[in-house]
Scaffold this motif. Structure first.
Motif, PDB file in Angstrom:
ATOM      1  N   GLN A  84       9.344  -9.611  -0.004  1.00 40.79           N
ATOM      2  CA  GLN A  84       8.626  -8.494  -0.827  1.00 40.79           C
ATOM      3  C   GLN A  84       7.393  -7.911  -0.385  1.00 40.79           C
ATOM      4  O   GLN A  84       7.018  -6.824  -0.545  1.00 40.79           O
ATOM      5  CB  GLN A  84       8.559  -9.082  -2.198  1.00 40.79           C
ATOM      6  CG  GLN A  84       7.894  -8.202  -3.293  1.00 40.79           C
ATOM      7  CD  GLN A  84       9.082  -7.135  -3.640  1.00 40.79           C
ATOM      8  OE1 GLN A  84      10.317  -7.456  -3.636  1.00 40.79           O
ATOM      9  NE2 GLN A  84       8.355  -5.884  -3.851  1.00 40.79           N
ATOM     10  N   ARG A  85       6.504  -8.790   0.287  1.00 38.05           N
ATOM     11  CA  ARG A  85       5.237  -8.345   0.879  1.00 38.05           C
ATOM     12  C   ARG A  85       5.576  -7.369   1.786  1.00 38.05           C
ATOM     13  O   ARG A  85       4.718  -6.273   1.599  1.00 38.05           O
ATOM     14  CB  ARG A  85       4.744  -9.856   1.719  1.00 38.05           C
ATOM     15  CG  ARG A  85       3.457  -9.514   2.504  1.00 38.05           C
ATOM     16  CD  ARG A  85       2.050  -9.329   1.549  1.00 38.05           C
ATOM     17  NE  ARG A  85       1.937 -10.558   1.074  1.00 38.05           N
ATOM     18  CZ  ARG A  85       1.330 -11.665   1.380  1.00 38.05           C
ATOM     19  NH1 ARG A  85       0.924 -11.673   2.749  1.00 38.05           N
ATOM     20  NH2 ARG A  85       1.158 -12.719   0.666  1.00 38.05           N
ATOM     21  N   ASP A  88       6.269  -4.065  -0.007  1.00 39.61           N
ATOM     22  CA  ASP A  88       5.241  -3.723  -0.513  1.00 39.61           C
ATOM     23  C   ASP A  88       4.394  -2.704   0.141  1.00 39.61           C
ATOM     24  O   ASP A  88       3.830  -1.936   0.103  1.00 39.61           O
ATOM     25  CB  ASP A  88       4.501  -4.994  -1.405  1.00 39.61           C
ATOM     26  CG  ASP A  88       5.130  -5.276  -2.639  1.00 39.61           C
ATOM     27  OD1 ASP A  88       6.161  -4.688  -2.911  1.00 39.61           O
ATOM     28  OD2 ASP A  88       4.878  -6.099  -2.945  1.00 39.61           O
TER      29      ASP A  88
END
Length: 410
Positions: A84-85, A88
């Motif tokens: 997810q990092r 993003d």
């Protein structure tokens, strides 16, 4: 034992990297060089992994615990916090690249091949002046209708309603490109049509029948050079567009065939249409030919029929005729482009074929078969019509020429 700010500050580097646990898989990594780095250990799909949460003291103890808590929440929802990092970061990078200005420049580059250089420059200048300073750096997907409305209202409040209308249309085109290329989901310019003031349409001022004698008398008495007067007269007799007239070259005139051939590049067409469009043929009446022969004595040795007085290798500016109208006392009463409307109205009232009139006005026929028919069939009819029109103008000047009754003569 949970960490404290005091224990973190007192942690000294050692020969090898070591870890200070805070609990719940959060720990501080102390490097031999003295760096203190927050880490969160987790497992996803049975695989061990470590998530970097920042450097102490830039990220304090409380913030590190909050970040670890967010990672635990993502794991509980079946989300890999490391993946997810990355997602993003990529989204942030794309947002930075997909600003309104970036998409606007892409749209401009895509569309400009259909525009003249001057129009392309005007479009970009309008965006640079009125739009980019306010939303140019914003990610295009984040721009909302109210935000765009505030930008356009600045232009509206300045009284530039036409500019405001065109800017909204251009912004809408830019947003549609972004939608088609997957960089935003909606067009915030679309719903603003009803929120902005509608500019009052001002039709070109055209002379009516009763005003022609007064206009022709004013033209005769106007204090101006002969070339400008002859240009105005030729505009009346041919009712072409002022840009076509100002750009006219002697090579376009065939005195023997009584024909003026306006090349596509001088016509009012999109740049892409000019590449395949046919020239516009203008039958020349005896009166028009007489004007051109007089002009030969003035500019016959030049490329342009109406050369610029200060730069003879360039054509005369269309503004010359507009300024002449003002000197004649017709400012606000008549427009050069309105000659076309005057001729069309009178010729239709006199019973001439509407299709022949439209063809003479060079109005684009969208039906290709019909357009080919127009070019092939109406030339002789247009020759008679143009001769009648010139005779009619001469009559309004007080001449002895009586225009033939076309309906009886046809």
């Amino acid at each position: 034992m949970a960490l404290t700010d005091i224990s973190i500050r007192q942690a000294k580097p050692q020969e090898k990297t070591y870890h200070l646990p805070d609990g719940s898989s959060l720990f501080l990594e102390v490097t031999p060089s003295g760096g203190k780095l927050w880490r969160y250990r987790f497992r996803f799909n049975g695989k061990a992994a470590v998530l970097a949460l920042g450097k102490y003291p830039d990220v304090g103890l409380a913030e590190a615990r909050n970040k670890a808590g967010e990672a635990r929440k993502q794991l509980s929802e079946g989300i890999n916090p490391a993946a997810q990092r990355k997602s993003d970061k990529l989204a942030a990078k794309l947002s930075a690249a997909n600003t309104f200005r970036a998409i606007a420049e892409e749209w401009h580059a895509k569309e400009r091949h259909e525009w003249s250089e001057q129009h392309a420059e005007r479009v970009m200048t309008s965006l640079e002046l009125h739009i980019f300073p306010f939303i140019g750096s914003s990610p295009i997907k984040d721009i909302k209708p109210l935000e765009l409305l505030e930008v356009l209202r600045r232009v509206e409040k300045a009284g530039n309603l036409d500019t405001c209308k065109r800017l909204r249309q251009r912004c809408s085109s830019i947003f549609r490109l972004a939608i088609l290329t997957g960089r935003c989901d909606s067009d915030p310019a679309a719903p603003l049509v009803d929120a902005l003031k509608t500019p009052q349409v001002e039709h070109r001022k055209a002379l009516n029948r009763d005003e022609l004698p007064e206009f022709l008398h004013a033209l005769k008495e106007m204090d101006s050079n002969r070339q400008t007067k002859l240009m105005m007269e030729l505009m009346l007799h041919t009712f072409t567009r002022v840009g076509e007239m100002s750009m006219a070259r002697w090579e376009e005139i065939d005195f023997g065939s009584k024909l003026w051939t306006i090349p596509p590049e001088h016509r009012k067409l999109t740049e892409i249409s000019k590449k395949s469009a046919a020239p516009h043929l203008v039958p020349l009446s005896d009166h028009a030919l007489a004007i051109l022969r007089e002009l030969q004595a003035i500019s016959g040795g030049r490329e342009h029929i109406f050369p610029n007085r200060n730069s003879p290798n360039r054509p005369m500016s269309p503004e010359t005729l507009r300024r002449a109208l003002h000197r004649m006392g017709f400012k606000g009463k008549a427009d050069v482009h309105g000659f076309r409307s005057t001729a069309s109205t009178i010729l239709n009232e006199e019973g001439f074929n509407p299709d022949a009139i439209e063809r003479q006005l060079a109005h684009v026929e969208r039906n290709r078969v019909r357009a080919a028919y127009n070019r092939a069939e109406y030339m002789e009819e247009r020759r008679r019509m143009m001769q009648w029109w010139s005779s009619y103008i001469a009559q309004q000047q007080g001449g002895n020429v009586e225009p033939a009754n076309f309906q009886r003569a046809g």
